[in-house]
Enzyme design. Sequence first.
Site, mmCIF file in Angstrom:
data_model
loop_
_atom_site.group_PDB
_atom_site.id
_atom_site.type_symbol
_atom_site.label_atom_id
_atom_site.label_comp_id
_atom_site.label_asym_id
_atom_site.label_seq_id
_atom_site.Cartn_x
_atom_site.Cartn_y
_atom_site.Cartn_z
ATOM 1 N N THR A 1 0.848 -1.194 0.000
ATOM 2 C CA THR A 1 0.000 0.000 0.000
ATOM 3 C C THR A 1 0.884 1.244 0.000
ATOM 4 O O THR A 1 2.080 1.157 -0.309
ATOM 5 C CB THR A 1 -0.986 -0.025 1.188
ATOM 6 N N ASN A 2 0.335 2.417 0.298
ATOM 7 C CA ASN A 2 1.123 3.664 0.336
ATOM 8 C C ASN A 2 0.582 4.569 1.434
ATOM 9 O O ASN A 2 -0.326 4.187 2.168
ATOM 10 C CB ASN A 2 1.089 4.340 -1.038
ATOM 11 N N ARG A 3 1.141 5.767 1.526
ATOM 12 C CA ARG A 3 0.868 6.638 2.683
ATOM 13 C C ARG A 3 -0.393 7.494 2.561
ATOM 14 O O ARG A 3 -0.619 8.363 3.398
ATOM 15 C CB ARG A 3 2.062 7.587 2.893
ATOM 16 N N SER A 4 -1.197 7.312 1.526
ATOM 17 C CA SER A 4 -2.380 8.164 1.391
ATOM 18 C C SER A 4 -3.361 7.940 2.541
ATOM 19 O O SER A 4 -3.718 6.803 2.857
ATOM 20 C CB SER A 4 -3.087 7.874 0.064
ATOM 21 N N ALA B 1 -4.507 7.472 -4.461
ATOM 22 C CA ALA B 1 -3.129 7.035 -4.712
ATOM 23 C C ALA B 1 -3.201 5.531 -5.009
ATOM 24 O O ALA B 1 -3.124 4.698 -4.104
ATOM 25 C CB ALA B 1 -2.254 7.324 -3.503
#
Length: 214
Positions: free
Chosen positions: A21-24, A88
Amino acid sequence: MNVLVTAGPTREAIDPVRFLTNRSSGKMGYELAHAFQAAGHQVLLISGPTSLDVPDLVDFIPVESAADMFEAVSRHLGRMHLAVFAAAVADYTPVTVAPEKLKKSAASLTLELVKTPDILGSARQPLGFTGTLVGFAAETENLLENARAKLSRKGCDLIIANDVSKPGIGFDSDHNQVTLVYPDHAETLPTASKHDLAHQLVQTILELHLQRQL
Ligand code: PMT
């Protein structure tokens, strides 16, 4: 008007308990959904997993992966006048999802990844969207150049570019600073709370939508 907003990260499963996943945080997209609703529009928010409350009176489809988000956008984009892609979305996903939790017996592990569908890049073709199309660009270098390339490659009317390498703005912050990138010019806005910025962006996007009708 009918407005679609995507928000948040996607989760790409590795096994039943792990994902990429990512930091959004989803804050930028949720503030936009709220601001469009407050301006009197019918909003559909399609979001990856976040800890945020869905804004009042906004229709909501929760999704997990890029493939789920693509499927939900494909199903609803046709009836939209305006679409803003703030999510994102993971650019890559594991080729296979392990059916059981991966064991940590090996000293190293290699994941094979494959590209996810480019949801924004599919809006014009093959999805046939003719309304006003706004994308975001999350950049760590060459902000303007990269945003301009995304604007034309993805057939957008506007790209909202943010420099996600700067501390205090962008991912998971309450503030953001963006540059509006149009086909013929660009304009950098001052740093603001995502709440205030969203209201400003909604006015800008609605004016752009009106100009497109002339
Ligand atoms: O969620 P927050 O914590 O509030 O942070 C806000 C934000 C930084 C996530 C947001 O402002 C932002 O920049 N969103 C876009 C992030 C991104 O993935 O940018 P990108 O440059 O990789 O993608 C360009 C555009 O294509 C984006 O509109 C994205 O939604 C879209 N995209 C990308 C890949 C893909 N497979 N499908 C897409 O639709």
